[in-house]
Motif scaffolding. Sequence first.
Motif, PDB file in Angstrom:
ATOM      1  N   PRO A   1      50.469  -7.114  41.615  1.00 35.07           N
ATOM      2  CA  PRO A   1      50.396  -8.128  42.667  1.00 35.07           C
ATOM      3  C   PRO A   1      49.147  -8.995  42.535  1.00 35.07           C
ATOM      4  O   PRO A   1      48.103  -8.544  42.057  1.00 35.07           O
ATOM      5  CB  PRO A   1      50.348  -7.295  43.948  1.00 35.07           C
ATOM      6  N   GLY A   2      49.263 -10.234  42.970  1.00 42.82           N
ATOM      7  CA  GLY A   2      48.135 -11.158  42.914  1.00 42.82           C
ATOM      8  C   GLY A   2      48.456 -12.414  43.689  1.00 42.82           C
ATOM      9  O   GLY A   2      49.459 -12.486  44.422  1.00 42.82           O
ATOM     10  N   ASP A   3      47.627 -13.424  43.532  1.00 42.32           N
ATOM     11  CA  ASP A   3      47.807 -14.669  44.269  1.00 42.32           C
ATOM     12  C   ASP A   3      48.759 -15.598  43.508  1.00 42.32           C
ATOM     13  O   ASP A   3      48.385 -16.648  42.998  1.00 42.32           O
ATOM     14  CB  ASP A   3      46.449 -15.338  44.490  1.00 42.32           C
ATOM     15  N   TYR A   4      49.996 -15.140  43.413  1.00 42.31           N
ATOM     16  CA  TYR A   4      51.057 -15.881  42.756  1.00 42.31           C
ATOM     17  C   TYR A   4      52.380 -15.315  43.271  1.00 42.31           C
ATOM     18  O   TYR A   4      52.388 -14.293  43.980  1.00 42.31           O
ATOM     19  CB  TYR A   4      50.972 -15.761  41.228  1.00 42.31           C
ATOM     20  N   PRO A   5      53.519 -15.946  42.975  1.00 40.34           N
ATOM     21  CA  PRO A   5      54.790 -15.441  43.519  1.00 40.34           C
ATOM     22  C   PRO A   5      55.018 -13.969  43.188  1.00 40.34           C
ATOM     23  O   PRO A   5      54.844 -13.532  42.056  1.00 40.34           O
ATOM     24  CB  PRO A   5      55.833 -16.327  42.827  1.00 40.34           C
ATOM     25  N   MET A   6      55.387 -13.214  44.229  1.00 36.52           N
ATOM     26  CA  MET A   6      55.657 -11.783  44.086  1.00 36.52           C
ATOM     27  C   MET A   6      57.039 -11.488  44.646  1.00 36.52           C
ATOM     28  O   MET A   6      57.474 -12.088  45.629  1.00 36.52           O
ATOM     29  CB  MET A   6      54.606 -10.950  44.830  1.00 36.52           C
TER      30      MET A   6
END
Length: 364
Positions: free
Chosen positions: A179-184
């Motif tokens: 997970p991160g600051d992008y589409p999940m």
Amino acid sequence: MTQPLLVIAAGGTGGHMFPAQALAEAMLAQGWRVKLSTDARGARYTGGFPHEVEIEQVGSATFARGGIAAKLTVPFKILGGSIAAAGRMLRDKPAVVVGFGGYPTIPAMTAAFVLRKPRMIHEQNGILGRVNRIFAKRVATVACGTWPTELPEGANGVEVGNPVRGTILERAGAGYIAPGDYPMSIVVMGGSQGARILSDVVPPAISGLPSEIRRNIRVSHQARAEDLDRVAQYYADEGIPADVQTFFNDVPTRMSEAQLVITRAGASTIADLSVIGRPSILVPYAAAAADHQTANAQGLVNAGAAILVPEKDLHVESLSEQISSVLGDPQRAMNMAQSALACGKPDATETLVELTQNLAQTRG
């Protein structure tokens, strides 16, 4: 030389049919002929089987459905189906008969027992189903998908794992994007039974996620037909991109692309999660016979690959916190994915094929 024949007996749910399909695919590749023995209900779930597999419908029934009149006919339907199955076996002379559970397997397994055909059963769950319990001591081997499995005294159990379909094996060990600051992606699957509570609780739990997580969420949500419109509308009203369907034909792809899977704990689903290697939140179906879904989940939970949430404890606020604890902690999510993968048995089909071929060398 005539190709040896394998008769597979399987019931009408994905939990029985998916491992049966995996064995059918593998045995065809080994040069065997394969026939599937099931009833009319089971035949509706055979779309994924290779076209070379001959589908034989037999009469069967269960005491678990219908009124008194229907229950009175059950023994006669089973007897008729067993006689028909025995007639086919006398004609076709199968080398091995393998049962995967469910009441539609009763006729073929009964015929194999009476005719002393080499036979075994495969049990997907950590607790034997009713039908497999009947035959556990009447077969050469009980191939166990979940280990350990509760077995009656005198039954010969072997740890095998749950065979998965070829489309799952193609995604085995697919790289996990933490997970991160992008589409999940979150995949939500409830199975054919008891999915209502997931449709009630999961959408608002996702909606309640912290904004820094929620803004990146994409959802694939499997819902019952009667819940489809309201679930889709809820996500739309909340501005959450979601694909809501009654059934996904591309589960392997969606699961391999997911950062988190929220699902029931059916044996086939557990096998898919562990072969692909994905973090999960597991909500065992509370009405499952002998609570076998909790037993199925235990391996992933003990390994730190999954969070177990009993159905009675499934609430919007707590589920939202549990989702956040995974998607808000990339290292934890990565560790869960790796732990799930370590629990996988991608060679389960090969092991079952070997058992089947060895059994064919016996004479019942």
